[in-house]
Enzyme design. Structure first.
Site, mmCIF file in Angstrom:
data_model
loop_
_atom_site.group_PDB
_atom_site.id
_atom_site.type_symbol
_atom_site.label_atom_id
_atom_site.label_comp_id
_atom_site.label_asym_id
_atom_site.label_seq_id
_atom_site.Cartn_x
_atom_site.Cartn_y
_atom_site.Cartn_z
ATOM 1 N N HIS A 77 1.355 3.751 8.139
ATOM 2 C CA HIS A 77 0.489 4.678 8.870
ATOM 3 C C HIS A 77 1.375 5.639 9.645
ATOM 4 O O HIS A 77 2.427 5.241 10.148
ATOM 5 C CB HIS A 77 -0.419 3.925 9.849
ATOM 6 C CG HIS A 77 -1.438 3.055 9.176
ATOM 7 N ND1 HIS A 77 -2.500 3.574 8.470
ATOM 8 C CD2 HIS A 77 -1.548 1.714 9.078
ATOM 9 C CE1 HIS A 77 -3.225 2.576 7.977
ATOM 10 N NE2 HIS A 77 -2.660 1.434 8.323
ATOM 11 N N ARG A 112 0.418 5.243 -0.211
ATOM 12 C CA ARG A 112 -0.794 6.008 0.111
ATOM 13 C C ARG A 112 -1.084 7.155 -0.841
ATOM 14 O O ARG A 112 -1.766 8.107 -0.457
ATOM 15 C CB ARG A 112 -0.703 6.520 1.546
ATOM 16 C CG ARG A 112 -0.467 5.443 2.601
ATOM 17 C CD ARG A 112 -1.616 4.454 2.652
ATOM 18 N NE ARG A 112 -1.461 3.545 3.789
ATOM 19 C CZ ARG A 112 -2.203 2.460 3.967
ATOM 20 N NH1 ARG A 112 -3.142 2.145 3.082
ATOM 21 N NH2 ARG A 112 -2.019 1.691 5.011
ATOM 22 N N HIS A 136 -8.824 -10.379 -0.538
ATOM 23 C CA HIS A 136 -8.714 -10.201 0.918
ATOM 24 C C HIS A 136 -9.982 -10.840 1.464
ATOM 25 O O HIS A 136 -11.011 -10.190 1.579
ATOM 26 C CB HIS A 136 -8.642 -8.704 1.264
ATOM 27 C CG HIS A 136 -8.878 -8.377 2.713
ATOM 28 N ND1 HIS A 136 -7.932 -7.774 3.506
ATOM 29 C CD2 HIS A 136 -9.948 -8.564 3.530
ATOM 30 C CE1 HIS A 136 -8.409 -7.605 4.742
ATOM 31 N NE2 HIS A 136 -9.637 -8.064 4.779
ATOM 32 N N ASP A 145 2.268 -7.009 2.570
ATOM 33 C CA ASP A 145 1.112 -6.196 2.950
ATOM 34 C C ASP A 145 1.591 -4.894 3.610
ATOM 35 O O ASP A 145 1.021 -4.436 4.605
ATOM 36 C CB ASP A 145 0.168 -6.969 3.878
ATOM 37 C CG ASP A 145 -1.200 -6.297 4.011
ATOM 38 O OD1 ASP A 145 -1.429 -5.262 3.342
ATOM 39 O OD2 ASP A 145 -2.038 -6.794 4.784
ATOM 40 N N ASP A 190 -9.385 -5.189 -1.971
ATOM 41 C CA ASP A 190 -8.543 -5.334 -0.793
ATOM 42 C C ASP A 190 -9.331 -5.327 0.521
ATOM 43 O O ASP A 190 -10.127 -6.214 0.728
ATOM 44 C CB ASP A 190 -7.423 -4.303 -0.777
ATOM 45 C CG ASP A 190 -6.323 -4.754 0.167
ATOM 46 O OD1 ASP A 190 -5.931 -5.926 0.084
ATOM 47 O OD2 ASP A 190 -5.881 -3.946 1.002
ATOM 48 N N HIS A 239 -2.787 -12.701 2.119
ATOM 49 C CA HIS A 239 -2.416 -12.815 3.545
ATOM 50 C C HIS A 239 -3.192 -13.857 4.369
ATOM 51 O O HIS A 239 -3.904 -13.528 5.299
ATOM 52 C CB HIS A 239 -2.492 -11.453 4.234
ATOM 53 C CG HIS A 239 -3.708 -10.625 3.930
ATOM 54 N ND1 HIS A 239 -4.995 -11.094 4.035
ATOM 55 C CD2 HIS A 239 -3.817 -9.335 3.516
ATOM 56 C CE1 HIS A 239 -5.826 -10.132 3.702
ATOM 57 N NE2 HIS A 239 -5.150 -9.061 3.387
ATOM 58 N N HIS A 289 0.861 -1.181 0.000
ATOM 59 C CA HIS A 289 0.000 0.000 0.000
ATOM 60 C C HIS A 289 0.896 1.229 0.000
ATOM 61 O O HIS A 289 1.629 1.454 0.947
ATOM 62 C CB HIS A 289 -0.889 0.019 1.246
ATOM 63 C CG HIS A 289 -1.770 -1.184 1.367
ATOM 64 N ND1 HIS A 289 -3.047 -1.222 0.860
ATOM 65 C CD2 HIS A 289 -1.559 -2.404 1.906
ATOM 66 C CE1 HIS A 289 -3.583 -2.414 1.095
ATOM 67 N NE2 HIS A 289 -2.693 -3.156 1.726
ATOM 68 N N ASN A 312 -6.466 0.834 -2.624
ATOM 69 C CA ASN A 312 -7.246 1.523 -1.576
ATOM 70 C C ASN A 312 -6.644 2.859 -1.191
ATOM 71 O O ASN A 312 -6.387 3.154 -0.039
ATOM 72 C CB ASN A 312 -7.400 0.630 -0.340
ATOM 73 C CG ASN A 312 -6.080 0.331 0.328
ATOM 74 O OD1 ASN A 312 -5.043 0.290 -0.328
ATOM 75 N ND2 ASN A 312 -6.101 0.142 1.629
#
Lengths: 305, 425
Positions: free
Chosen positions: B308, B64, B178, B304, B151, B231, B62, B94
């Site tokens: 953050h 962002r 997912h 994955d 996802d 995952h 991911h 996403n």
């Protein structure tokens, strides 16, 4: 006591529980004096940080701190209003900048008290975090039983109701089992899922059977909103299987006591006949709460008695 | 620029290569592989005791951008990838807004071209990842989307999933699943078990994964489509996949490094760097995943990588976002805990991190080291000792569950199209 924080019962040793209960005994007397105050924590600043509505626990901590001569500040807020603005970390760091010595926290998220200890220098007392623990409630429950029964070992303690969502149940289970009681939990299987077998307890979904020969019955508050989660179909059916009634109480030992962490839902988990009977020690629990919290505060802040 | 890699052990199982060779890289291609190559004007690397493998691919990351560039953007994510030994990544859709139309796919492709690695976009399966209407998957594929996925919000409507899988046959596309029954995991933040019940954390039971995988692989089997389970976290899910594979379903699956080496006991500190979805499961699940890795049931290791910001993660456990980063720790963690400990061979390592992701995503020119092929190469120093220090990450985020771990084995050279994307000797 060596510990700086009180976050839960699970991580306390038996000796530490005994020390708190022993210290509590000496504090009971202070609340019976005409002048209910001792200078144990004079000059110390204690913050009551409550992010969930609570009357009983917040007042109990406040009275306990004041009777020890600490300065007490109350901070109440709902999690939602805090969430919009400041983070929990910033809120606490700002309070701490005013040189607090001990923070009592009640929060709707599990682990919130532990989270505080990762960044703040004050002692932290968990006054209930989500569905994790509520250690002072268990200590006051232990204190109440100790006074009524004279011991904690060898007793049969039955905890009834919404175990899944109860922090009181978790703390009580650890306290009573560590002290040598046999703990049985009872309630509908939706509120006591199978993996609860990991706790040091026996599970019996049949309350009538669970109550046989009990010395102590601890009833938990049932939130009606759980119906929406599909945990049980109706209050009527819950009452029929899991309400503590005078008829059910006959199955316990004749001198068994009935406890409840409050607030009670009369007519749901507990019939008024039982709640108001001589077997109920609910108000004595509240009384012991002050002494136990005085003991916890003084032990953590290292005050002299 | 010409590069000569000398004395390394070349491991490329797809074309049966395993031995000490010199490799000459010229004009972005592998010019020659031989026992001894001499080159006057080459940049020469002596790779004695090092392992030279086809460029690694992380098929689940991911980045962002657009939306949360403060946590990661395509440029910083690509740097983290190169530093971790990856020559290519598949970027999940996403973002905010999600990559759900051809123009947004083109945006990712263009941004990716400005980096030193390959950033392959994964397009949304449904518009806005809402699970209501199919996204324009064929047009997205034409712009460069290599696979499709909603996802974190898996398609819950089985009819829409069936239609989408059938529709994808136009391009022989693959759905990255997912798999999660979000009704069963509603509000959950950790594995459902005694350990998390003690902590008062609401559970995500393994049935939310295994039941969803069972349903989805049956649908894919019915439509004869390609489905890749992302995952995998639980032993029961592995059983479902094993049975589906035995029936001949076109199913593949991946596992993350954190599910392979961590379990739910790490949650006792309420450290949000152990909060991810699917959650860390029991020690038995972890063992089962390791077994399935060596047995061949699991096809891919993917990180994955979910960045953050510190502000977003430094909050109460219940409200912290799910996800941890992995690009810069995957190789050391897998090498130290699995290759070094003989749980998997070097060949298997290469299959899991290069050969299979390339095959599953249909990436031409990846997954092998061969003469005249494009020079996508990763060099691993199996003796290099590192201590994970997130302050040194190329990623913008710090949310690793491996902080402070001492590990042996790391990527020291990443070559993409014959160009050095990262080196550290």
């Amino acid at each position: 006591m060596e510990k700086k924080h009180l976050l839960g019962i699970e991580n306390l040793k038996k000796e530490e529980i005994e020390e708190i209960l022993e210290t509590s005994k000496s504090f009971i007397e202070i609340s019976k004096r005409p002048i209910k105050k001792v200078p144990v924590l004079r000059g110390k600043t204690v913050v009551n940080l409550f992010f969930e509505p609570s009357t009983r626990t917040r007042s109990s901590f406040e009275i306990a701190a004041k009777r020890l001569s600490a300065d007490v500040m109350n901070f109440s807020s709902s999690v939602s209003s805090v969430r919009k603005g400041e983070s929990l970390k910033d809120t606490v760091l700002n309070l701490e900048a005013m040189k607090t010595d001990l923070i009592i926290i009640r929060h709707s998220f599990s682990g919130a008290a532990k989270f505080l200890t990762t960044f703040c220098s004050s002692s932290v007392v968990n006054a209930g975090d989500g569905t994790h623990e509520h250690p002072t409630q268990a200590l006051l429950d232990g204190m109440t039983v100790l006074e009524k029964k004279g011991r904690l070992d060898g007793l049969k303690v039955v905890i009834v109701g919404d175990i899944l969502h109860s922090r009181v149940a978790r703390s009580d289970i650890f306290l009573f089992s560590k002290m040598g009681s046999k703990v049985v939990i009872s309630g509908p299987p939706t509120l006591i899922p199978g993996y609860f077998r990991g706790f040091p307890v026996e599970i019996d979904y049949n309350l009538d059977r669970a109550l046989e020969n009990a010395d102590v019955v601890i009833m938990l508050r049932l939130q009606k909103e759980r119906m929406q989660g599909g945990f049980f179909p109706s209050v009527r059916e819950y009452r029929q299987k899991y309400q503590l009634t005078p008829e059910r109480l006959i199955r316990t030992k004749p001198d068994a006591i009935v406890m409840h962490p409050g607030p009670i839902n009369r007519g749901i988990e507990l019939s008024s006949d039982v709640a108001d009977s001589g077997r109920s020690v609910i108000l004595e629990q509240v009384e012991k709460g002050v002494a136990v919290r005085m003991a916890v505060l003084s032990l953590l802040l290292g005050g002299e008695r | 620029m010409r590069i000569l890699l000398k004395n390394g052990r070349i491991v490329s199982p797809l074309n049966g290569l395993d031995g000490i060779f010199d490799v000459l890289v010229e004009n972005g291609k592998i010019k020659q592989i031989a026992k001894r190559i001499n080159c006057e004007d080459c940049k020469i690397y002596d790779l004695t005791r090092m392992i030279v493998v086809p460029g690694l691919i992380d098929m689940h990351v991911h980045f962002r951008e657009p939306g949360r560039e403060d946590a990661e953007d395509i440029e910083s994510g690509a740097k983290a990838a190169a530093k971790g030994g990856f020559v290519a990544v598949a970027m999940m859709p996403n973002t905010e807004p999600p990559v759900d139309d051809p123009l947004r796919v083109r945006f990712v492709v263009e941004k990716g071209k400005m980096t030193d690695i390959y950033v392959f976009p994964v397009g949304s399966f449904t518009k806005g990842r809402q699970g209501k209407e199919l996204a324009e998957m064929v047009m997205m594929a034409e712009e460069g989307a290599v696979a499709f996925s909603d996802d974190g919000f898996p398609v819950s409507d089985p009819l829409l999933l069936r239609r989408g899988l059938e529709y994808l046959k136009i391009i022989d596309g693959i759905y990255l699943d997912h798999a999660e029954d979000r009704s069963l995991s509603m509000g959950g933040v950790a594995n459902e078990s005694y350990i998390t019940a003690k902590l008062g954390l609401k559970g995500i039971p393994w049935i939310s994964e295994a039941a969803a995988v069972a349903r989805d692989v049956y649908i894919a089997e019915f439509t004869k489509s390609k489905i890749h389970i992302q995952h995998v976290s639980s032993a029961k899910t592995l059983e479902v996949i094993e049975q589906a594979k035995a029936r001949g379903a076109n199913v593949t699956c991946e596992v993350t490094p954190h599910h392979l080496v961590l379990d739910e006991t790490h949650l006792e500190t309420y450290d949000t760097n152990f909060k991810m979805n699917p959650p860390l499961r029991s020690a038995e699940d972890k063992e089962a995943l390791q077994e399935a890795l060596s047995s061949g049931l699991i096809d891919v290791i993917a990180s994955d990588h979910a960045p953050h910001t510190r502000d977003d993660k430094e909050v109460e456990f219940d409200v912290a976002p799910f996800g941890v980063i992995g690009l810069e720790t995957t190789v050391p963690v897998i090498w130290d805990k699995l290759v070094e400990k003989k749980k998997i061979t070097v060949e298997r390592f290469v299959e899991l991190l290069s050969v299979n992701p390339a095959r599953i995503l249909g990436l031409e020119g990846f997954g092998k080291i061969e003469k005249d092929g494009p020079a996508h190469i990763t060099v691993i120093d199996p003796k290099k000792e590192i201590t994970v220090n997130s302050e040194e990450f190329a990623s913008k985020s710090r949310n690793t569950p491996f902080e402070g771990w001492k590990l042996k084995g790391a990527a020291v050279l990443t070559i993409v199209n014959g160009k050095i994307a990262f080196e550290s000797f």
